[in-house]
Enzyme design. Structure first.
Site, PDB file in Angstrom:
ATOM      1  CD  GLU A   1       4.515   0.611   3.694  1.00  0.00           C
ATOM      2  OE1 GLU A   1       3.867   0.117   4.637  1.00  0.00           O
ATOM      3  OE2 GLU A   1       5.268   1.583   3.843  1.00  0.00           O
TER       4      GLU A   1
ATOM      5  CD  GLU B   1       2.599   5.199   8.715  1.00  0.00           C
ATOM      6  OE1 GLU B   1       2.695   5.382   9.937  1.00  0.00           O
ATOM      7  OE2 GLU B   1       2.470   4.070   8.217  1.00  0.00           O
TER       8      GLU B   1
END
Ligand code: XIL
Length: 390
Positions: free
Chosen positions: A263, A158
């Site tokens: 995910e 991220e």
């Protein structure tokens, strides 16, 4: 049979399949064995087998595992000079005992990293060399411990903003953009055989995707070998459209890297915040309308969830040549972080198995999709073979 007709019969057979029917003769990993690895993020009750039912279930269904939390910095390296691998060791042992492809998550992130990493005792930021040494020590210790055993690492997680710029995290502020290259170099030196990934969310959105592509190019220009991009895929029933997901997979694979869905979950609850804001301090009792299904999912939403999963897996299977793995972020609905994010205390239904561990219609839809698409592609390769050898 032309391709339109094939797709039509495929869609029709999926729609007509009895919702809720369990394909008892198959599992996710069997159904997808010619496509990509299928994984789940595990919590300690599963990999220590204190929850024997779920542990068995993981063994039956999945051939890859990710650690939901136990390899994050705050758990393995809670204080300066103190590492704690008690849970991480159990996680890796479980994966090895069951011949699974074991993922490490994650080495460099702005979340779940203790303050001491970035701050001196008086609260001032640590200097460049202190942080770089700390990063190097962390990566060499953690990756080195599982050398040859953890097969792939989410090295950086991220690092890109919604608009495609680099996130102004403490990593960036103290080390500058060089922290990216350094993290991958350390990880590669610690385990030259390990696959190294860049992992992020919302990269289906055009500006963020462009930023992630620029990041990968920056690494490649510095001679860093990135094996795959991880698309986290925390999605909703209606966003993002599958076309954007397909475009993102194509765009990343054109960089010469593999793509994984890392995910996956599908949030079925009302959107609590615009954008990516979260306020886990909000008590759901104050906002009951944000938690509409505390006692079970209505059939219509259950069916929409099954269709969404079928559509998602149809995209992944279509891209099978570019994909390494699809990992679900949890095993059954009760495990999911989405019960407590972005609002605490809700009842969400994002996964393929329900709170009793029973397969949901979405599970059946994934198996049906895999079976139908693999049958269709087998059929067309037979046809191609018979055309080339009349
Ligand atoms: C989540 C876990 O599922 C939660 O248990 C934890 O409290 C917070 O982190 N992106 C990531 C994952 O890369 O590590 C996050 O996992 C979910 C968002």
């Amino acid at each position: 049979m032309n391709i339109e007709f094939k797709l039509f019969t495929l869609a029709a057979s999926i729609l007509l399949a009895p919702v809720g029917a369990v394909l008892a003769d198959s599992t996710l990993k069997d159904a997808l064995k010619n496509d990509f690895l299928i994984g789940a993020a595990l919590n300690p009750s599963q990999f220590t087998e204190s929850n024997a039912v779920e542990a068995n279930f993981v063994k039956q269904q999945f051939d890859s595992i990710s650690p939901e939390n136990v390899l994050k910095w705050e758990i393995v390296h809670p204080e300066p000079g103190r590492f704690d691998f008690s849970l991480a060791d159990r996680y890796v042992e479980f994966g090895e005992a069951n011949h699974m492809f074991i993922i490490g998550h994650t080495l460099v992130w702005h979340e779940q990293t203790p303050d001491w990493v970035f701050k001196n005792a008086d609260g001032s930021p640590v200097d460049h060399d202190t942080l770089l040494n700390c990063l190097s020590n962390h990566i060499f210790t953690v990756v080195g411990r599982y050398k040859g055993r953890i097969k792939g690492w989410d090295v950086v997680n991220e690092a890109v903003n919604e608009d495609g710029t680099l996130r102004q995290s403490p990593w960036y502020k103290i080390l500058g953009p060089d922290f990216l290259v350094k993290a991958y170099q350390f990880a590669h030196a610690a385990d030259p055989q390990a696959e190294l990934y860049y992992n992020d969310y919302s990269t289906e959105n055009e500006p963020k995707r462009r930023g992630a592509i620029a990041l990968i190019r920056r690494l490649q220009a510095a001679g860093v070998h990135v094996t795959a991009v991880g698309i986290q895929e925390h999605v909703r029933l209606d966003w993002p459209p599958t076309q954007l997901i397909s475009d993102a997979i194509t765009a990343f694979s054109q960089l010469g890297v593999k793509v994984s869905i890392t995910e996956l979950d599908v949030d079925v609850l009302p959107e609590a915040f615009r954008g990516n804001g979260a306020d886990v301090s909000i008590n759901v009792a104050q906002r009951a309308e944000l938690n509409p299904y505390p006692n079970g999912l209505p059939d219509s939403v259950q069916a929409a969830l099954a269709r969404r999963y079928a559509d998602l897996f149809a995209v992944y299977i279509k891209h099978r040549a570019e994909m390494e793995r699809v990992t679900l972020w949890g095993v059954e609905d009760g495990d999911s972080w989405l019960n407590n994010w972005p609002v605490r205390g809700r009842t969400n239904y994002p996964l393929l198995f329900d709170r009793e561990g029973q397969p949901k219609p979405a599970y059946t839809a994934v198996l049906q999709t895999a079976r139908q698409m693999n049958m269709a592609s087998h059929q067309s390769s037979l046809e191609a073979a018979s055309l080339s050898h009349p």
